[in-house]
Design a protein around this motif. Sequence first.
Motif, PDB file in Angstrom:
ATOM      1  N   UNK A   8       0.833  -1.207   0.000  1.00 40.56           N
ATOM      2  CA  UNK A   8       0.000   0.000   0.000  1.00 40.56           C
ATOM      3  C   UNK A   8       0.867   1.256   0.000  1.00 40.56           C
ATOM      4  N   UNK A   9       1.952   1.240   0.747  1.00 43.33           N
ATOM      5  CA  UNK A   9       2.865   2.386   0.757  1.00 43.33           C
ATOM      6  C   UNK A   9       3.430   2.624  -0.635  1.00 43.33           C
ATOM      7  N   UNK A  10       3.771   1.542  -1.347  1.00 40.95           N
ATOM      8  CA  UNK A  10       4.272   1.688  -2.715  1.00 40.95           C
ATOM      9  C   UNK A  10       3.196   2.244  -3.630  1.00 40.95           C
ATOM     10  N   UNK A  11       1.958   1.784  -3.445  1.00 42.45           N
ATOM     11  CA  UNK A  11       0.859   2.286  -4.274  1.00 42.45           C
ATOM     12  C   UNK A  11       0.624   3.766  -4.034  1.00 42.45           C
ATOM     13  N   UNK A  12       0.834   4.224  -2.808  1.00 43.43           N
ATOM     14  CA  UNK A  12       0.559   5.622  -2.469  1.00 43.43           C
ATOM     15  C   UNK A  12       1.646   6.571  -2.974  1.00 43.43           C
ATOM     16  N   UNK A  13       2.716   6.016  -3.515  1.00 40.78           N
ATOM     17  CA  UNK A  13       3.712   6.882  -4.142  1.00 40.78           C
ATOM     18  C   UNK A  13       3.162   7.523  -5.408  1.00 40.78           C
ATOM     19  N   UNK A  14       2.153   6.883  -5.984  1.00 39.69           N
ATOM     20  CA  UNK A  14       1.456   7.488  -7.117  1.00 39.69           C
ATOM     21  C   UNK A  14       0.536   8.574  -6.570  1.00 39.69           C
ATOM     22  N   UNK A  15       0.720   9.852  -6.971  1.00 34.22           N
ATOM     23  CA  UNK A  15      -0.124  10.924  -6.417  1.00 34.22           C
ATOM     24  C   UNK A  15      -1.603  10.730  -6.684  1.00 34.22           C
ATOM     25  N   UNK A  16      -1.939   9.904  -7.670  1.00 32.15           N
ATOM     26  CA  UNK A  16      -3.358   9.659  -7.970  1.00 32.15           C
ATOM     27  C   UNK A  16      -4.008   8.753  -6.939  1.00 32.15           C
TER      28      UNK A  16
END
Length: 432
Positions: free
Chosen positions: A365-373
């Motif tokens: 989830x932390x990796x996914x949240x690197x995408x600003x979208x």
Amino acid sequence: MADGRGLIGAPRDPAASAAEALAGALREERPRIVAALIRATGVWELAEDCAQDAAERALLVWERDGVPANPAAWLMTVARRRAIDVLRRGGREAEILARIAAMPAPGPPAEDGELDDRLRLLLACAHPDLPLQDQVALTLKAVGGLSVREIAALLLVPEGTLGKRLQRARERIRREDLRLQAPPPGQVAPRATAVLGVVFLIFTHGYGATGEDGPREEPAREAIELSRLVSVLLPDHGEAQALRALLTLTHARSPARRDGAGDLVPLEEQDRGRWDGGLIAEGLHALAAARRALDSRDGEVGPYRAQAEIAARHARAASVAQTDWDGIVTWYDALYAAGGSPAVAVNRAVAIGQRDGPRAGLAALAAAREDPRAGQVPEVTAIEADLLRRAGDVPAAIAAHRRALQATPGAAARRHLQRRLAELEGQSPPAP
């Protein structure tokens, strides 16, 4: 009980009977009436308005005189007469008036090989030259029969903006002389892509609703029926079959998504005996057809196939623990590689959390949240809160649940978070 009412039940309310009969007739016949009037007049707004006038007239007359033997024919006759009156006042050509007068009463549903009028409308609304948002709005209005206010609320746009969007779409259709016909063979593929996209969005706007009353059943059911029609029209189109599979498999879980009070029930707590077995069987059958169709096209896999594969693994599992999470993660990997959606990355993190444990899910989830979208995915904070809860990090889970409460608009979702927060606060040691 001497009059026998205790045996046969209380007399039915005429108003309720009329409203029930009208709702059924409109659900089945309104798109056919609108399509027939559009074909005769070429004026979309007139067709929609005349169908609406007929419905309003029916409610008054049927309450007073009773429901007619053929409600669909009654509605068609009244709508046709209304169109003739409007056109005569406007001085329209006798040819158009003659076509309207010759319109037949609604007949039985289309046989195999005959294009259903709902599908004719959908194909017309989903013109590939129209912006997708206009296609969705036009389809909800013409095929679903929703009002401008209802569509605006559904699509989360101001009512005035939605009205202008519909008018712009109608003007463009009239200007380009769009007809309610199946596209010629050379245009099937691009039109199919638009049709499938519109049907999927209609479903998600219904099934994914987070309002107090939960999912909006009418848009979800209408989308499923449209997906069935499209799958019959395109039996060898893998994504058409996969979309039908996805919608039916997903909607099969609806009966268990909420409890008697209307509150959300997490997947791990749902009574799977309440899932709709008929829809699951239909979805698995459609998915098998999608696999055969895609195999015949060198294994090309689209987004609906990937999502249907994920839904099938949920549908076949006896519990969360017995779910094929490895297969689900694999399909989320394929889906993300194809489109790169932040929502897919967030949902992939949930699946990883189930397969590899909540700490692995938090890392994903932390990796996914690197995408600003990722901030556009409304559930992301609640997902983090649940992963922290499952990881046993009570203080961090409490803080995350409080953040999720601030970010979650739906009342039912908020009540679920509040219950989880109360449970966590009960586990937390008192402050010194």
